[in-house]
Every structure is written in structure tokens, then in C-alpha cells.
Design a protein around this motif. Sequence first.
Motif, PDB file in Angstrom:
ATOM      1  N   ARG B 162       0.873  -1.178   0.000  1.00  0.00           N
ATOM      2  CA  ARG B 162       0.000   0.000   0.000  1.00  0.00           C
ATOM      3  C   ARG B 162       0.893   1.204   0.000  1.00  0.00           C
ATOM      4  O   ARG B 162       1.796   1.306   0.808  1.00  0.00           O
ATOM      5  CB  ARG B 162      -0.839   0.043   1.264  1.00  0.00           C
ATOM      6  CG  ARG B 162      -1.990  -0.884   1.252  1.00  0.00           C
ATOM      7  CD  ARG B 162      -2.693  -0.749   2.545  1.00  0.00           C
ATOM      8  NE  ARG B 162      -3.551   0.410   2.468  1.00  0.00           N
ATOM      9  CZ  ARG B 162      -4.867   0.333   2.565  1.00  0.00           C
ATOM     10  NH1 ARG B 162      -5.432  -0.793   2.775  1.00  0.00           N
ATOM     11  NH2 ARG B 162      -5.604   1.393   2.484  1.00  0.00           N
ATOM     12  N   SER B 163       0.615   2.112  -0.863  1.00  0.00           N
ATOM     13  CA  SER B 163       1.427   3.305  -0.931  1.00  0.00           C
ATOM     14  C   SER B 163       1.086   4.186   0.268  1.00  0.00           C
ATOM     15  O   SER B 163      -0.040   4.615   0.419  1.00  0.00           O
ATOM     16  CB  SER B 163       1.113   4.017  -2.234  1.00  0.00           C
ATOM     17  OG  SER B 163       1.841   5.184  -2.324  1.00  0.00           O
ATOM     18  N   ARG B 271       1.103  -0.152  -7.918  1.00  0.00           N
ATOM     19  CA  ARG B 271       1.691   0.921  -8.719  1.00  0.00           C
ATOM     20  C   ARG B 271       2.973   1.380  -8.062  1.00  0.00           C
ATOM     21  O   ARG B 271       3.025   1.546  -6.846  1.00  0.00           O
ATOM     22  CB  ARG B 271       0.746   2.119  -8.764  1.00  0.00           C
ATOM     23  CG  ARG B 271      -0.165   2.127  -9.936  1.00  0.00           C
ATOM     24  CD  ARG B 271      -0.875   3.454  -9.982  1.00  0.00           C
ATOM     25  NE  ARG B 271       0.056   4.512 -10.366  1.00  0.00           N
ATOM     26  CZ  ARG B 271      -0.237   5.810 -10.271  1.00  0.00           C
ATOM     27  NH1 ARG B 271      -1.362   6.203  -9.795  1.00  0.00           N
ATOM     28  NH2 ARG B 271       0.644   6.707 -10.656  1.00  0.00           N
ATOM     29  N   VAL B 272       3.971   1.633  -8.893  1.00  0.00           N
ATOM     30  CA  VAL B 272       5.222   2.160  -8.355  1.00  0.00           C
ATOM     31  C   VAL B 272       5.092   3.674  -8.320  1.00  0.00           C
ATOM     32  O   VAL B 272       5.506   4.376  -9.211  1.00  0.00           O
ATOM     33  CB  VAL B 272       6.409   1.718  -9.223  1.00  0.00           C
ATOM     34  CG1 VAL B 272       7.706   2.192  -8.620  1.00  0.00           C
ATOM     35  CG2 VAL B 272       6.423   0.225  -9.353  1.00  0.00           C
ATOM     36  N   ARG B 273       4.483   4.161  -7.248  1.00  0.00           N
ATOM     37  CA  ARG B 273       4.199   5.588  -7.183  1.00  0.00           C
ATOM     38  C   ARG B 273       5.318   6.355  -6.531  1.00  0.00           C
ATOM     39  O   ARG B 273       5.469   7.539  -6.721  1.00  0.00           O
ATOM     40  CB  ARG B 273       2.968   5.815  -6.311  1.00  0.00           C
ATOM     41  CG  ARG B 273       1.720   5.370  -6.947  1.00  0.00           C
ATOM     42  CD  ARG B 273       0.625   5.603  -5.953  1.00  0.00           C
ATOM     43  NE  ARG B 273      -0.629   5.690  -6.632  1.00  0.00           N
ATOM     44  CZ  ARG B 273      -1.717   6.176  -6.075  1.00  0.00           C
ATOM     45  NH1 ARG B 273      -1.668   6.631  -4.861  1.00  0.00           N
ATOM     46  NH2 ARG B 273      -2.831   6.209  -6.734  1.00  0.00           N
ATOM     47  N   SER B 274       6.027   5.697  -5.651  1.00  0.00           N
ATOM     48  CA  SER B 274       7.026   6.413  -4.869  1.00  0.00           C
ATOM     49  C   SER B 274       8.199   5.473  -4.658  1.00  0.00           C
ATOM     50  O   SER B 274       8.138   4.302  -5.016  1.00  0.00           O
ATOM     51  CB  SER B 274       6.425   6.794  -3.522  1.00  0.00           C
ATOM     52  OG  SER B 274       5.937   5.638  -2.895  1.00  0.00           O
ATOM     53  N   THR B 275       9.248   6.003  -4.079  1.00  0.00           N
ATOM     54  CA  THR B 275      10.409   5.146  -3.841  1.00  0.00           C
ATOM     55  C   THR B 275      10.073   4.048  -2.833  1.00  0.00           C
ATOM     56  O   THR B 275      10.589   2.947  -2.908  1.00  0.00           O
ATOM     57  CB  THR B 275      11.595   5.980  -3.344  1.00  0.00           C
ATOM     58  OG1 THR B 275      11.120   6.941  -2.415  1.00  0.00           O
ATOM     59  CG2 THR B 275      12.251   6.697  -4.491  1.00  0.00           C
ATOM     60  N   GLN B 276       9.185   4.366  -1.917  1.00  0.00           N
ATOM     61  CA  GLN B 276       8.760   3.342  -0.964  1.00  0.00           C
ATOM     62  C   GLN B 276       8.056   2.202  -1.683  1.00  0.00           C
ATOM     63  O   GLN B 276       8.272   1.025  -1.391  1.00  0.00           O
ATOM     64  CB  GLN B 276       7.840   3.984   0.089  1.00  0.00           C
ATOM     65  CG  GLN B 276       7.178   3.013   1.034  1.00  0.00           C
ATOM     66  CD  GLN B 276       5.675   2.974   0.845  1.00  0.00           C
ATOM     67  OE1 GLN B 276       5.058   3.917   0.363  1.00  0.00           O
ATOM     68  NE2 GLN B 276       5.078   1.873   1.208  1.00  0.00           N
ATOM     69  N   MET B 277       7.222   2.566  -2.674  1.00  0.00           N
ATOM     70  CA  MET B 277       6.516   1.534  -3.435  1.00  0.00           C
ATOM     71  C   MET B 277       7.467   0.786  -4.359  1.00  0.00           C
ATOM     72  O   MET B 277       7.285  -0.391  -4.636  1.00  0.00           O
ATOM     73  CB  MET B 277       5.390   2.171  -4.252  1.00  0.00           C
ATOM     74  CG  MET B 277       4.180   2.515  -3.441  1.00  0.00           C
ATOM     75  SD  MET B 277       3.519   1.073  -2.621  1.00  0.00           S
ATOM     76  CE  MET B 277       2.810   0.207  -3.994  1.00  0.00           C
ATOM     77  N   TYR B 278       8.489   1.477  -4.832  1.00  0.00           N
ATOM     78  CA  TYR B 278       9.503   0.830  -5.668  1.00  0.00           C
ATOM     79  C   TYR B 278      10.123  -0.324  -4.894  1.00  0.00           C
ATOM     80  O   TYR B 278      10.280  -1.432  -5.410  1.00  0.00           O
ATOM     81  CB  TYR B 278      10.569   1.867  -6.046  1.00  0.00           C
ATOM     82  CG  TYR B 278      11.681   1.334  -6.899  1.00  0.00           C
ATOM     83  CD1 TYR B 278      11.574   1.330  -8.278  1.00  0.00           C
ATOM     84  CD2 TYR B 278      12.843   0.831  -6.329  1.00  0.00           C
ATOM     85  CE1 TYR B 278      12.592   0.837  -9.064  1.00  0.00           C
ATOM     86  CE2 TYR B 278      13.859   0.337  -7.100  1.00  0.00           C
ATOM     87  CZ  TYR B 278      13.738   0.339  -8.474  1.00  0.00           C
ATOM     88  OH  TYR B 278      14.739  -0.167  -9.253  1.00  0.00           O
TER      89      TYR B 278
END
Lengths: 357, 689
Positions: B162-163, B271-278
Motif C-alpha cells: 500500500r502506498s 503501482r510504483v508511485r514512490s520510492t517506498q513503493m519501488y
Amino acid sequence: MSKNNELVDDLVAKLKRRQLVGSSAVAHATLKLLIVVISKNNWSTCNQLLNIVKSVGQRLVQANPTELAVGNIVRRVLHVIREEFREAESSAATNKNQSEFHAAPLTTSSSMYNLLGETSSIPDDNVQYPSSLRSNIIQEIREIKDELENIYDSIKNQASLQIHSNEIIMTIGRSKTVEEFLKMAAVKRKFQVLVAESAPSYSGQDMAVELSKAGIETTVIPDSAVFAVMSRVNKVILGTHAVLANGGLVAISGTHMMAAAAKHHSIPVVVCTGLYKLSPLYPYDEDSFNVTFNPDSVLGFEEGDLIEKVTVTNPYYDYVSPDFVNLFITNQGGHPPSYLYRLIVENYDPNDHTFDL
Amino acid sequence: MPPKEKVESSEQVLQAVILADSFDERFQPITLETARCLLPLCNVPLISYTFEFLAVAGVQEVFVFCCSHSDKVKAFVKKYEKSSNMKINTIVSQELMSVGDAMRELDAKQLIDTDFILVTGDVVSNMKLDQVLEEHRARRQADKSAIMTMVLKKASPQHRSRSVGDGSLFVLDQGSKECLHYQPVKAFKSTREDRRMTMNMEIFDKHPEIQLRNDLIDCQVDICSVEVPALFTENFDYQDIRADFVHGILTSDLLGKTIHFHEVSDVYAARVRSTQMYDAVSKDIISRWTFPMVPDSNLQVGDCYEYRRGLVYKEKSVVLSRTCVVEEKVVIGANTQIAERAVLSNCVIGKNCIIGANVKIDNAYIWDNVVIKDNCVVQQSIIANGAVLEQGVTISKGCLISFKVTVGANTTVPAYSRLTALAEGDEDDSDAELISDPAVVGATGRGRSFTEAEGSDDEDDEEDPKNKQVSMLAFDMSELKLAAKQQEDSASDFESEASDLEEDLISPEEELDREVAATLDRAFQDGHDVDIAALELNTLRMATFSNFKEMRKRVIPGVLKHIDPVAKAGSGKTAKEILSRWGPLVGKMIHDEEDQVDGAHVLHRVCATLYRDVAQAQKVFAPALRYFYDEDILEEDAILEWYHSEKSQQGTDIEKKLREVAAPMIQYLEQSDSEESDDEDDEEDEDSE
């Protein structure tokens, strides 16, 4: 090669995306594609054709290396091509040499020992192949196709030899071959089947449904109960995803456990398989032909906090070593594991074990 | 191809739109040099996953919208198209600033003539869309107003995929699969609006059963009908597909459109929305949740990864030295060399990298052609192509090291650093010389630290920086909590349905604080009658089993808070104006003399604490005291008792000074009171000095 790129791409993509899975399905698809490739492409010599087929084969195998049936079919086709060329050649040579002396065309033997020295000596040029060569090859490949289509018939006809009245048979997972085999046996005999449900795919449950529809007395047991009930079982009949060169199996996970339990109780293990599943590849480590699936069915992805802390692997297949298997029932009859090397020699050319050009 | 022809003849070509631009700066400085959708995720460009997802769904034609670094995206797409059987069109428009702009562009160009799939260029999913498409089409047949179907995935609230900071609250009707209301949820709710949700009450009339859900991952995979781009054109102020479009459509009475949802549970979508999600998505791919989209299925042509036990993926050409340790969850790209005694765990290493001896890499993402020399330590960071870490460098967690940065020997890069080798100023300006910062990258290094302000738009500055922070790589939630606690202001509020990060335990007193403040705010904002406000407060008092004393403690500051001591007369905010309007409300909380004395004490203390400046406090205190006396809310005796009490004579400097302000009034009161002697009064004055 150039003409059929799209078809090849399509099959490669399907294999890669796992839209096409299962030995039987991929074998049919591969063969269909190869027939098109051979009939649509231009080639004049043996090596040209071999290279065309090999390059297609290489791409297909790389797309999903765990579907061993793809490679097996390509090897079968390559074998057929070599045979046909050799035959055409020897008949051409006989015609040429007939005036001089009667050379005995002995080289048509399919023995491995002859082939080893033979392949390099196939002269590529200067040989006028008969115009029927192309159609002969296609004809031979169509025979493989017929064989694939009739595989269940030839295997299930041996059912009444293996299964006797009032026996208790154990099996695992869903295998079309085993299903046909048991159904055929049920026509003549009355027996009971125990099906391990084979978690996490639970394909054993589907198998049980199919069998009970056919009027067979079927019981689903959890995988954990396999060992407990094994002592009552008369015979274990297994399907498999692939048979390796040493007689080892790549079969649905849980098979190894069942085979080991059977060995402990000295219960015979019979494997029903079409010959197209027999691969000349050797398992150098247990994981080499395995697929690890999405762990979702073992531990739900919703369990957010947990999945960060544990690593879950969900292997789809088991490797079962050959000493657990007592008998292979193929479309060419029953064979002990020790005989498989012979079948490999008969069906594949040793030069084709890898598809390096 | 026979199967394809069959599809085409039976139905229309399935189209998809990919928004390749992210319209934000979360990956800067890396995205200064390349497009977000081309960043490698497990050594495969991000957009490849999206293409693959669409190809599996049977999409035949794709439109890729891109803005920044469009040449790079275009080149990649062109190359990709050759190996796929989809028709991919790239649409470049430099003016695209948001999703809304892209949709308007789509409408203007009239490229779409049927229902289409709308995704962003950073979606990773193994979902099969057949069922969703079927459902959407069936719904469209029955009801033309059903314009969109959103695909939502269930996941626990603290789930790693979860973003953080991009939460959303959905109000759903499970029966009709209709989405009734949407509200974005920020991780850190700084304003009152962020903490509340407002919903049209008509929803309850129409739908007997609704669900309020905060446990859904919104991966922004939408099936849209042709009307959607047109609606964006009509409502030219819509920017975001969720916060503006969905929210707007659902709250609008005029449009009469409905939006539906499809909930999936056993598939992967993120979704790769942020570096955390990456970080999270990379781990999910390595852990095979995205199967069959895993490294060993070799999405990219030419890759040849093999799977090994312990979730290790290795190309055939990798050179591992005899003593190096490859622990769990590692991906190693082609031609990479790992030297003696290096320890790798939970990391992705790109192609042609050279990892030196004794290097420790944990949780890091190292892209192609990176050189890491001996004795380096890298933790939870992203190191982009061509970067060089000299001997003995330590990269702390959360760093982004952009392209071609060189970090000099024995340098320690602090946590959350962002380094770039790009010259300051305009990115197109090739003449600008890079000024390396030796303090950051060491004496022999090449690069400088990147500051957030560069190239960021004004719009984004409105966003709470903390909401950006939480979505950063390796950001520790515990650090956020500390920061949040310090900043927590006295203003309190209703808790909405949305879960709040810092909300753990609320004592009943805090609860009362919040409720009273909220009631007063409402009264002030909506201009309630004093009687109504008093009634509400009374109800509140009874509901919380509290007494008038407790209420006074809260109501008086609540009222005084609205006085602006520097406001001019007539602005409605001077002490006089506020008090004449709301003073009676305080009066409702005061009944007998004891209450009055207490009220005076509270007033005194509140004025001292509310205003830092003595002059300001005096400006409020004096008129307030006078007003309460004039209105007989505080009677003479009570004020005197307060003034002479021990309690009022102690306290802080401000409190003491405030008491002095009251002195003239006290004098007046005592003079008018014949029973009091002048001597006493003088004594009191001396005491206070």
C-alpha cells in the motif's frame, strides 16, 4: 524462418505468459507450429532444415524451459528429419552405385552407434533428393501427431492388465492420462480409488469428481493422510509432467511424498505417461525443472504484516527419483525405469539434446 | 494469426491508454535524467510490466502519453513494439501537466472509439482483465450511464504494497458494485478538511446497504468508456483521475453518471508511485507474488535469468567469486562480477556491475554499470546507472544516488540523501558546469546534493512535506510519529471514518477538548445562535458526564481564540465584537458565585497562555474582564475574590502582568464598595509589584 516469425512469436509469448501450459497442450501446439515451419520455409539441404527447426526450437524452449514436452517434440521432429534425409540419401546413393556394385544400404539402422559417425558424413550438396522428400517428412511428422492424438487410447488399453478386481488404487492430482486409464479399467473391473487432494492446487478434488462421474468408487483424502492409508492400498498410479533421462519424474507436488510412502510399504508405483513426456535431459539438481508459483495459495497476500517477515515458496512440481518408480506405462507398452535409456535412443538423436546451432 | 482474427471479427479492437508520465517528483533527482516509466524494476523497465499486463489482457492497440523525456520513451516503445504483437502509438505533448490534460488531449485527438483500459505507466499486475471487461460491457449494455469501472484490490491496512500517503476511502454498494463516494486520504492530516469526510446523505436513501472501505489498494486500473475523456474536456479543471474526476462525478447531481468497481483479491496489482513503493513492488516481484511476471520468466528479450533456491535470480554470465555470499532475495543481472567475501541480501543488481571485495549490500537497488569498490556498505538505497562508489564508502538508508555520481573514498553519505551529477539550473543547459560538493561526495567525488526546491511546481508546495516524506524509500514510520507528536497543535477535531496515523489512544479529556472545539468552530463558522450553541454544549456536557467547570475550561479559550488582538474595528474580530456576540455563551456556563470566581481564574490563565505577547494579552484581557463585569456575568464580589486570591497572585510573568491590568478596575470596584478600606488596597498594590 522469416515467414513464420509471427506464429513463432505468438507461441513464444503464450509459453512465456503461461497462457499455454500442460505437457499435452504444448506438445500439440509445438508440433502444429513445426509442421507449418517446415512446409512454408525454403530449404534444400539437411543442415538447413535442421537449423531452421533448431532455431525455432531454441526460442520455444527458452520461453518456458520447464515445459519439457516442447523440447521433446522438437527433438522428435529433428530425429524424423535426419532419418528421412538419410533414407533419401541412401536410396540416391544406391541408384548411383547400382551400375558399379551392389552396396548394401545398411546405414538406415537407427542404432545410436551408427548415428554417431554418420551425421557428419551426410553430404549436403551434390545429392539430388527426390521431390517427395518434403512430403515424406511432413508425412512422418503427421504420424507423430497421430501418435499424440491416440496416446490415451494406447495407454488405457493396458489398464485391464494392471488393475484387478477389488483393488484399492491411490493417485494424486489431476492427470488426464491416469483419468482415462482408470475409467477404462472401470469398464471391466470394480475397484476403489483414493485421491489425494494435492494442496495447494487441489486438482485432486477435480480428479475425484471426474472419476466418480464415471461410476468409480472414489474417496478424496487430504495429503496428510497419504501415509496413514497407504498400508491398505494395492497400487499407486501416478501421472507426471515429465520423465527425465534417468527415469526420474517431474510431477505435481506431493508425488514424492506419496511415492516414498509407497516404497515404505512396498506398494508398487505405476506411472502412466505418453512418450512425448520422456525427455533426454538429466536432472543435475532437484530444482532444475521445477516452477515456483505465486505463494498466494499458501499464504494470502492480504496478510500484509506477515508476508514481510516470512519467505513462502510454492513449488508446483516434485522431483521423484527413479528408484521410487516400479513401472512406466507408455503408449508403447510397459517399461521398467531401467529401460528408458533405450526409448530415448530410439526416439531422439544424441546430437539434438541441446539446440545449439 | 487465426486466434487474433477471431477476436477481431467478434468484437472491436481492445484499446488501452498508458499515462507514462507520473506528473510528480518523487523519484527526483533520478527522474531529471530519464522518464519514470523507464526506471528498471528488477532490471526490467517499469513500463514493460505494464505492456505485459495489457498484452495478457488481450489489448491490441496501446496509446502511450508521455511528456518529460519523451524521446527516450519513444525510442524504447519503438524497440519494444517489434517484439510484441500489440500496436503501440506514442503521443508526445509537452503541455501535459496532469492526468486531466492527457485525457483532454485524448478527447481532442479522437483516438478512442470504444471502451478502453486506462492505466499508468507504472502498474505491475498479473491480473486477468477478461472478467472485468465482461462485467463492464454487460453493465454498459444495461445502463449507459455506467461510465467507468475501477479495479480495486483488498489488502490489510499496514500492507507493504500500500502506498503510504496515497490512501483512499471508498464508499461502495456491494450489491450493485457501484462506487458511491470517493475521498483521498493523506497520511498526515494537517488541515481540518483532511481529517473529515463529507458525504451526500442522499446516498443512504438510494442504497440501503453501503460499505466504507479503507482497506483497498487502488492500483488505478480503470475500464473507461468513451465518455470519460469527453467529461474531462467538459470539466476543464479536473486534474487527477481520482481526487477530481471520480470525486467530481460522484458528487455532481447534474451529470447522472455512475462509477463502478471490481474487487479482486487473489491477484497482484500495485503501482510504483514512490520510492517506498519501488522497494515494496521489487520485493513482491522477487518473492514471486507477481507470478508469472517474475525475473526468471525473462520479460525482456535477451534476458536469461535462472531461479535458484532462496529466491535468488542469476543470469548465466554472472561471475560469483568463491567466497562471496548471496543470501536471500537477490537478483543479479548479466555480466556482473561479485568479488571475494561480498555479502548480498535482499537486493537487485543490474547488468555489468562490478562489486568489490568485502562489500555489504542490503535492501539496495543497484542499476546497470555501477562500480562499487572494496569495503563499501550500501543500505536501503537506489544507485542509478553508471554511479561509482570508491573504496570504503558507506551509503546510509533511503539515499537516491543518481546517474554517474562518483562518491569519493571513505565517505559516509547520510540517510535520505539525494545526490545528482547534473549541473544546477536548467536541465537542458549543457554548458552549465557541475560544481561538485566535496562535503557530500568526498574529495575525489563527482556530484552534488539535490534540493527539493529545484524544478518543483508551486502546486506541490501546498502539499504537506510530511506526506511526501512518508512515501520515501526506507522511511521509518516511527520517525514520523515523533515528528507528528511535536507538531500536534491544541486544535482538535472530529475523527472521521478514515484511520489516523497518530490516533492510538484518546483520553476522555482530549475527546472532550476536540468535541468542544469542533462545536464552537461550527458555531462560529455557521453563525449559530448563542442559545443553540449553548444547547449543543450542554448536550455534550451531559454526554461526557462532565461538569460546568470542565466546560468553562474549554469554552472560554474557545471563544477567546477567535479574538484577533491586532484586528481593526469593524473586521468582526476585535475583542469587543467577538465578546458582544459570543460572551453570553460563556455566561451560560456560569451560574453561582463560585462559578464566577472560577471563570475569572480561567479567563486570567487563558489570556496568559493564548497570547505570547503581553501587550496582546492585555488588549484581550482588559476588555474581556470589563465586558463580563458589565454584563453581570462576573459580579463585583467574584472579581475581587479572584483578585485577592493566592492563586491569582502566583503564576508566570504574563499572568502577573495581566493581574496588574485589572488593578484600576479593582480600585474602582473597591472605591465604590464602602466596606473595603483604602489601606488594604494599597497593601495589595505593593504586593503585586
